[in-house]
Design a protein around this motif. Structure first.
Motif, PDB file in Angstrom:
ATOM      1  N   THR A  94       0.803  -1.224   0.000  1.00  0.00           N
ATOM      2  CA  THR A  94       0.000   0.000   0.000  1.00  0.00           C
ATOM      3  C   THR A  94       0.836   1.274   0.000  1.00  0.00           C
ATOM      4  O   THR A  94       0.334   2.337  -0.347  1.00  0.00           O
ATOM      5  N   HIS A 117       1.474   1.444  -6.114  1.00  0.00           N
ATOM      6  CA  HIS A 117       1.326   2.778  -6.703  1.00  0.00           C
ATOM      7  C   HIS A 117       2.444   2.991  -7.722  1.00  0.00           C
ATOM      8  O   HIS A 117       3.564   2.485  -7.551  1.00  0.00           O
ATOM      9  N   LEU A 170      -8.220  -1.295  -6.999  1.00  0.00           N
ATOM     10  CA  LEU A 170      -7.087  -0.597  -6.399  1.00  0.00           C
ATOM     11  C   LEU A 170      -7.074   0.846  -6.891  1.00  0.00           C
ATOM     12  O   LEU A 170      -7.266   1.096  -8.091  1.00  0.00           O
ATOM     13  N   ALA A 172      -4.822   4.463  -6.832  1.00  0.00           N
ATOM     14  CA  ALA A 172      -3.597   5.212  -6.533  1.00  0.00           C
ATOM     15  C   ALA A 172      -4.006   6.628  -6.144  1.00  0.00           C
ATOM     16  O   ALA A 172      -4.629   7.339  -6.937  1.00  0.00           O
ATOM     17  N   LEU A 182      -1.839   3.574  -1.764  1.00  0.00           N
ATOM     18  CA  LEU A 182      -2.749   2.743  -2.546  1.00  0.00           C
ATOM     19  C   LEU A 182      -3.819   2.191  -1.610  1.00  0.00           C
ATOM     20  O   LEU A 182      -3.517   1.738  -0.503  1.00  0.00           O
TER      21      LEU A 182
END
Length: 304
Positions: A94, A117, A170, A172, A182
Motif C-alpha cells: 500500500t 502505486h 485498487l 492510486a 494505494l
C-alpha cells in the motif's frame, strides 16, 4: 566449506517454514486481518506494528502488505496456508514504509505479482539505502535488497484484480500519508482497505501532504462502506463517522499552523505550540507530532 554453507541455508529455510502462522481474524467473509499493537518500531517488536492481511477469492489470494520484518512475512504466508490451499497470486504494497514491505521476500514465487502505486518503485529505490542501513541497528532484523521488491504491476489511477468471483479495485491516491498511497476495495464485502491513509488511536504520521491527505479523507468520507481497515488501529464499522478523529487532528494542525504563519511565527514556535491540545487523543503523540508540525509547516508556508 561450500557444503557447510548449503547445509546452513537448508537449516535456515527449514526454520523459516517452521515459524507459527501469524494470528489473523476473518473481519468479513474471505477478508483476513492481523491487527498490530501501537508501538514505536524498535528492537523488541522488530517493526511489526501495522495491520496487514489477505483476501481470498475462488481462484487465488491477494496479500495486502507483507509485514514489518522478513519473519513476519513468513508468518503471514503461513497464515494464508492455514486458511486456504489456494495459491497467492498478488502481493499488494500500500506504500513504501518498512512496516508494510519488509516481508515481501517471503512471497516471491512463480506466479506471484507484486502490485503498488506507480510512484512506489521510485520511493523504494530512493529510501532503500537508508532503510537497509538502519534495519539491524533499529529493529534487530536482517534485511537485504531482496526484501524490497518493487511492483510488477503499477497503478496510475485505478486497477481491477480478479481473484475468482472476487474483484478488488485498487486506487492510486495523490500525495497524502505519502506520495505513493494505494487503497484496496473489495466489492464482495463492501470493504475498503485504506492502510495508512487512515490512523485510529495511533497518531497520524505525515510523510506526504497534509492538504492532500485532508482532501482525500474528506472525499472518502462522502461515501459509505460496510467495513474500513486502517493501517493502524481498530477496524471501522461506522464509516464515515470513524474517519472524524483523523480528519479533526489534521484540520486542527493545519488551522493552527496557518494562523501562526499569518502572525509571522517561526517553525520553532510552531513545533513548540501547534496542535498540543490534541495530545490526549492519540498514542505515540510525543514520537510523531513534532515531525508532523515540521512537515505541515513547510508545506503550508508556501500555499497560495
Amino acid at each position: 566449506m561450500r557444503l557447510l554453507l548449503v547445509g546452513l541455508g537448508l537449516l535456515m529455510n527449514a526454520a523459516s517454514w517452521a515459524l507459527p502462522a501469524l494470528p489473523v481474524t476473518e473481519a468479513a467473509p474471505g477478508v483476513f486481518v492481523h491487527r498490530s499493537e501501537h508501538h514505536w518500531p524498535d528492537r523488541e517488536n522488530h517493526g511489526e506494528i501495522a495491520n496487514i492481511g489477505f483476501i481470498v477469492g475462488d481462484d487465488c489470494v491477494a496479500v495486502i502488505d507483507s509485514g514489518g520484518s522478513p519473519q513476519q512475512g513468513i508468518a503471514l504466508r503461513q497464515a494464508v496456508k492455514k486458511v486456504t490451499a489456494k495459491p497467492i497470486c498478488y502481493v499488494i504494497n500500500t506504500h513504501v514504509h518498512p512496516d508494510h514491505i519488509y516481508g515481501n521476500r517471503a512471497f516471491k514465487n512463480k506466479g506471484v505479482r507484486f502490485v503498488g502505486h506507480y510512484k512506489l518503485a521510485r520511493a523504494m529505490a530512493t529510501r532503500a539505502p537508508h532503510y537497509l542501513s538502519k534495519a539491524d541497528e533499529l529493529l534487530d532484523i536482517r534485511v537485504s535488497p531482496d526484501n524490497i521488491i518493487p511492483p510488477d504491476l503499477q497503478v496510475k489511477q485505478t486497477m481491477s484484480l480478479n481473484l475468482g468471483n472476487r474483484e478488488l479495485v485498487l486506487t492510486a491516491h495523490p500525495a497524502a500519508h505519502t506520495d505513493n498511497d494505494l487503497s484496496v476495495y473489495d466489492k464482495n464485502t463492501d470493504t475498503l482497505w485504506l492502510a495508512d491513509l487512515l490512523f485510529l488511536e495511533h497518531i497520524p504520521v505525515i510523510d506526504g501532504s497534509i492538504r492532500g491527505w485532508l482532501k482525500e479523507l474528506r472525499r472518502l468520507a462522502q461515501n459509505h462502506y460496510k467495513l474500513v481497515i486502517p493501517g493502524h488501529g481498530p477496524l471501522v464499522k461506522d464509516w464515515p463517522l470513524g474517519s472524524q478523529p483523523h480528519i479533526a487532528y489534521l484540520e486542527q494542525l493545519a488551522g493552527e499552523i496557518r494562523a501562526m504563519l499569518k502572525q509571522g511565527k517561526t517553525l520553532e514556535y510552531a513545533v513548540d505550540h501547534a496542535g498540543l491540545s490534541a495530545k490526549k487523543n492519540w498514542q505515540l503523540f510525543e514520537q510523531f507530532h513534532r515531525k508532523n508540525v515540521t512537515i505541515a509547516f513547510a508545506e503550508l508556508e508556501w500555499e497560495d
